[in-house]
Design a protein around this motif. Structure first.
Motif, PDB file in Angstrom:
ATOM      1  N   VAL A  20      22.686   5.771 -82.667  1.00  0.00           N
ATOM      2  CA  VAL A  20      21.957   6.723 -81.842  1.00  0.00           C
ATOM      3  C   VAL A  20      22.954   7.603 -81.101  1.00  0.00           C
ATOM      4  CG1 VAL A  20      20.488   6.893 -79.787  1.00  0.00           C
ATOM      5  CG2 VAL A  20      19.966   5.218 -81.544  1.00  0.00           C
ATOM      6  N   ILE A  21      22.584   8.864 -80.921  1.00  0.00           N
ATOM      7  CA  ILE A  21      23.305   9.775 -80.034  1.00  0.00           C
ATOM      8  C   ILE A  21      22.291  10.247 -79.004  1.00  0.00           C
ATOM      9  CG2 ILE A  21      24.539  11.963 -79.798  1.00  0.00           C
ATOM     10  CD1 ILE A  21      25.513  11.632 -82.657  1.00  0.00           C
ATOM     11  N   LEU A  22      22.659  10.165 -77.749  1.00  0.00           N
ATOM     12  CA  LEU A  22      21.789  10.615 -76.668  1.00  0.00           C
ATOM     13  C   LEU A  22      21.968  12.106 -76.432  1.00  0.00           C
ATOM     14  CD1 LEU A  22      22.249   7.698 -74.121  1.00  0.00           C
ATOM     15  CD2 LEU A  22      20.469   7.982 -75.864  1.00  0.00           C
ATOM     16  N   ASP A  23      20.960  12.733 -75.861  1.00  0.00           N
ATOM     17  CA  ASP A  23      21.008  14.181 -75.672  1.00  0.00           C
ATOM     18  C   ASP A  23      22.045  14.642 -74.660  1.00  0.00           C
ATOM     19  OD1 ASP A  23      19.747  13.417 -73.335  1.00  0.00           O
ATOM     20  OD2 ASP A  23      17.901  14.498 -73.713  1.00  0.00           O
ATOM     21  N   ASP A  24      22.491  13.764 -73.789  1.00  0.00           N
ATOM     22  CA  ASP A  24      23.473  14.153 -72.774  1.00  0.00           C
ATOM     23  C   ASP A  24      24.824  13.468 -72.967  1.00  0.00           C
ATOM     24  OD1 ASP A  24      22.637  11.605 -72.175  1.00  0.00           O
ATOM     25  OD2 ASP A  24      22.459  11.946 -70.018  1.00  0.00           O
ATOM     26  N   ASP A  25      25.076  13.008 -74.187  1.00  0.00           N
ATOM     27  CA  ASP A  25      26.275  12.207 -74.446  1.00  0.00           C
ATOM     28  C   ASP A  25      26.688  12.400 -75.906  1.00  0.00           C
ATOM     29  OD1 ASP A  25      28.236  10.190 -74.534  1.00  0.00           O
ATOM     30  OD2 ASP A  25      27.061   8.872 -73.257  1.00  0.00           O
ATOM     31  N   THR A  26      27.974  12.385 -76.177  1.00  0.00           N
ATOM     32  CA  THR A  26      28.449  12.573 -77.549  1.00  0.00           C
ATOM     33  C   THR A  26      28.837  11.271 -78.240  1.00  0.00           C
ATOM     34  OG1 THR A  26      30.700  12.954 -76.755  1.00  0.00           O
ATOM     35  CG2 THR A  26      29.302  14.901 -77.065  1.00  0.00           C
ATOM     36  N   ALA A  27      28.822  10.159 -77.511  1.00  0.00           N
ATOM     37  CA  ALA A  27      29.228   8.876 -78.096  1.00  0.00           C
ATOM     38  C   ALA A  27      28.193   8.389 -79.106  1.00  0.00           C
ATOM     39  CB  ALA A  27      29.406   7.831 -76.998  1.00  0.00           C
ATOM     40  N   LEU A  28      28.684   7.825 -80.201  1.00  0.00           N
ATOM     41  CA  LEU A  28      27.812   7.159 -81.161  1.00  0.00           C
ATOM     42  C   LEU A  28      27.512   5.775 -80.618  1.00  0.00           C
ATOM     43  CD1 LEU A  28      29.740   8.015 -84.453  1.00  0.00           C
ATOM     44  CD2 LEU A  28      27.738   9.177 -83.533  1.00  0.00           C
ATOM     45  N   LEU A  29      26.248   5.423 -80.545  1.00  0.00           N
ATOM     46  CA  LEU A  29      25.846   4.122 -80.018  1.00  0.00           C
ATOM     47  C   LEU A  29      25.368   3.266 -81.173  1.00  0.00           C
ATOM     48  CD1 LEU A  29      23.877   5.384 -76.907  1.00  0.00           C
ATOM     49  CD2 LEU A  29      26.312   4.837 -77.099  1.00  0.00           C
ATOM     50  N   ARG A  30      26.148   2.276 -81.514  1.00  0.00           N
ATOM     51  CA  ARG A  30      25.828   1.389 -82.640  1.00  0.00           C
ATOM     52  C   ARG A  30      24.959   0.255 -82.116  1.00  0.00           C
ATOM     53  NH1 ARG A  30      30.999   0.460 -86.218  1.00  0.00           N
ATOM     54  NH2 ARG A  30      29.315  -0.182 -87.619  1.00  0.00           N
ATOM     55  N   LEU A  31      23.673   0.267 -82.505  1.00  0.00           N
ATOM     56  CA  LEU A  31      22.701  -0.680 -81.965  1.00  0.00           C
ATOM     57  C   LEU A  31      22.421  -1.864 -82.866  1.00  0.00           C
ATOM     58  CD1 LEU A  31      20.043   1.825 -80.555  1.00  0.00           C
ATOM     59  CD2 LEU A  31      22.026   0.831 -79.385  1.00  0.00           C
ATOM     60  N   GLY A  32      22.897  -1.855 -84.091  1.00  0.00           N
ATOM     61  CA  GLY A  32      22.620  -2.950 -84.998  1.00  0.00           C
ATOM     62  C   GLY A  32      21.228  -2.867 -85.587  1.00  0.00           C
ATOM     63  N   ASP A  33      20.610  -4.027 -85.831  1.00  0.00           N
ATOM     64  CA  ASP A  33      19.298  -4.038 -86.475  1.00  0.00           C
ATOM     65  C   ASP A  33      18.229  -4.775 -85.655  1.00  0.00           C
ATOM     66  OD1 ASP A  33      20.135  -6.630 -86.798  1.00  0.00           O
ATOM     67  OD2 ASP A  33      19.983  -6.654 -88.969  1.00  0.00           O
ATOM     68  N   ALA A  34      18.489  -4.978 -84.365  1.00  0.00           N
ATOM     69  CA  ALA A  34      17.527  -5.672 -83.500  1.00  0.00           C
ATOM     70  C   ALA A  34      17.821  -5.329 -82.041  1.00  0.00           C
ATOM     71  CB  ALA A  34      17.624  -7.178 -83.712  1.00  0.00           C
ATOM     72  N   ASP A  35      16.904  -5.676 -81.170  1.00  0.00           N
ATOM     73  CA  ASP A  35      17.091  -5.510 -79.717  1.00  0.00           C
ATOM     74  C   ASP A  35      17.472  -4.083 -79.326  1.00  0.00           C
ATOM     75  OD1 ASP A  35      16.579  -8.260 -79.351  1.00  0.00           O
ATOM     76  OD2 ASP A  35      18.681  -8.721 -79.742  1.00  0.00           O
ATOM     77  N   PHE A  36      16.846  -3.106 -79.962  1.00  0.00           N
ATOM     78  CA  PHE A  36      17.211  -1.705 -79.745  1.00  0.00           C
ATOM     79  C   PHE A  36      17.051  -1.274 -78.290  1.00  0.00           C
ATOM     80  CE2 PHE A  36      15.370  -1.853 -84.131  1.00  0.00           C
ATOM     81  CZ  PHE A  36      16.573  -1.789 -84.803  1.00  0.00           C
ATOM     82  N   VAL A  37      15.952  -1.647 -77.679  1.00  0.00           N
ATOM     83  CA  VAL A  37      15.682  -1.228 -76.302  1.00  0.00           C
ATOM     84  C   VAL A  37      16.705  -1.843 -75.349  1.00  0.00           C
ATOM     85  CG1 VAL A  37      14.034  -1.325 -74.392  1.00  0.00           C
ATOM     86  CG2 VAL A  37      13.222  -0.829 -76.708  1.00  0.00           C
ATOM     87  N   ALA A  38      16.927  -3.130 -75.451  1.00  0.00           N
ATOM     88  CA  ALA A  38      17.875  -3.805 -74.554  1.00  0.00           C
ATOM     89  C   ALA A  38      19.282  -3.252 -74.725  1.00  0.00           C
ATOM     90  CB  ALA A  38      17.861  -5.309 -74.820  1.00  0.00           C
ATOM     91  N   ARG A  39      19.682  -2.998 -75.938  1.00  0.00           N
ATOM     92  CA  ARG A  39      21.036  -2.496 -76.183  1.00  0.00           C
ATOM     93  C   ARG A  39      21.200  -1.078 -75.686  1.00  0.00           C
ATOM     94  NH1 ARG A  39      21.828  -5.337 -82.138  1.00  0.00           N
ATOM     95  NH2 ARG A  39      22.038  -7.432 -81.278  1.00  0.00           N
ATOM     96  N   LEU A  40      20.196  -0.244 -75.913  1.00  0.00           N
ATOM     97  CA  LEU A  40      20.276   1.128 -75.423  1.00  0.00           C
ATOM     98  C   LEU A  40      20.263   1.145 -73.898  1.00  0.00           C
ATOM     99  CD1 LEU A  40      20.473   4.055 -76.233  1.00  0.00           C
ATOM    100  CD2 LEU A  40      17.989   4.127 -76.400  1.00  0.00           C
ATOM    101  N   GLN A  41      19.440   0.322 -73.296  1.00  0.00           N
ATOM    102  CA  GLN A  41      19.397   0.243 -71.834  1.00  0.00           C
ATOM    103  C   GLN A  41      20.725  -0.269 -71.280  1.00  0.00           C
ATOM    104  OE1 GLN A  41      16.664   1.298 -69.792  1.00  0.00           O
ATOM    105  NE2 GLN A  41      18.424   1.295 -68.429  1.00  0.00           N
ATOM    106  N   GLN A  42      21.350  -1.206 -71.966  1.00  0.00           N
ATOM    107  CA  GLN A  42      22.654  -1.716 -71.544  1.00  0.00           C
ATOM    108  C   GLN A  42      23.669  -0.575 -71.480  1.00  0.00           C
ATOM    109  OE1 GLN A  42      24.603  -4.294 -74.375  1.00  0.00           O
ATOM    110  NE2 GLN A  42      26.058  -5.036 -72.873  1.00  0.00           N
ATOM    111  N   TYR A  43      23.671   0.277 -72.503  1.00  0.00           N
ATOM    112  CA  TYR A  43      24.607   1.403 -72.494  1.00  0.00           C
ATOM    113  C   TYR A  43      24.286   2.359 -71.350  1.00  0.00           C
ATOM    114  CZ  TYR A  43      27.107   5.614 -73.513  1.00  0.00           C
ATOM    115  OH  TYR A  43      27.913   6.714 -73.385  1.00  0.00           O
ATOM    116  N   ILE A  44      23.032   2.695 -71.189  1.00  0.00           N
ATOM    117  CA  ILE A  44      22.649   3.644 -70.137  1.00  0.00           C
ATOM    118  C   ILE A  44      23.044   3.105 -68.765  1.00  0.00           C
ATOM    119  CG2 ILE A  44      20.650   4.662 -68.974  1.00  0.00           C
ATOM    120  CD1 ILE A  44      19.456   5.029 -71.834  1.00  0.00           C
ATOM    121  N   ASP A  45      22.884   1.808 -68.559  1.00  0.00           N
ATOM    122  CA  ASP A  45      23.277   1.209 -67.279  1.00  0.00           C
ATOM    123  C   ASP A  45      24.790   1.276 -67.058  1.00  0.00           C
ATOM    124  OD1 ASP A  45      20.603   0.606 -66.870  1.00  0.00           O
ATOM    125  OD2 ASP A  45      20.817  -1.509 -67.412  1.00  0.00           O
TER     126      ASP A  45
END
Length: 91
Positions: free
Chosen positions: A29-54
């Motif tokens: 995933v790439i967020l609209d305000d960030d250029t980093a590639l976020l590798r989330l794997g194949d499960a727990d997408f919400v928790a992992r994305l929230q972890q990065y945002i935090d």
């Protein structure tokens, strides 16, 4: 699956700019305000994305440019900074 997982969290889904699911075991995933590639794997997408945002403000405080953040591991995340160009390439 990624979009379906994020659907109950519209505030997260709105921030997703790009989604690459060409590897079924590693959604990126790439967020609209960030250029980093976020590798989330194949499960727990919400928790992992929230972890990065935090952690995003603290990570950006330490590294201005991030190539990718690997969030696929439960107890850790791996951050790869963008490598600086060699001196010869800047000329």
């Amino acid at each position: 699956r990624v979009i379906a997982a994020l659907a109950p969290r519209p505030e997260l889904l709105k921030r997703v700019s790009q989604l690459d699911v060409s590897d079924l075991h590693d959604a990126v995933v790439i967020l609209d305000d960030d250029t980093a590639l976020l590798r989330l794997g194949d499960a727990d997408f919400v928790a992992r994305l929230q972890q990065y945002i935090d952690l995003q403000p603290a990570l950006r405080e330490r590294l201005a440019t991030i190539d990718y953040v690997d969030l696929r591991f439960d107890e850790r995340l791996y951050v790869r900074p963008v490598k600086a160009l060699p001196a010869l390439a800047r000329r």
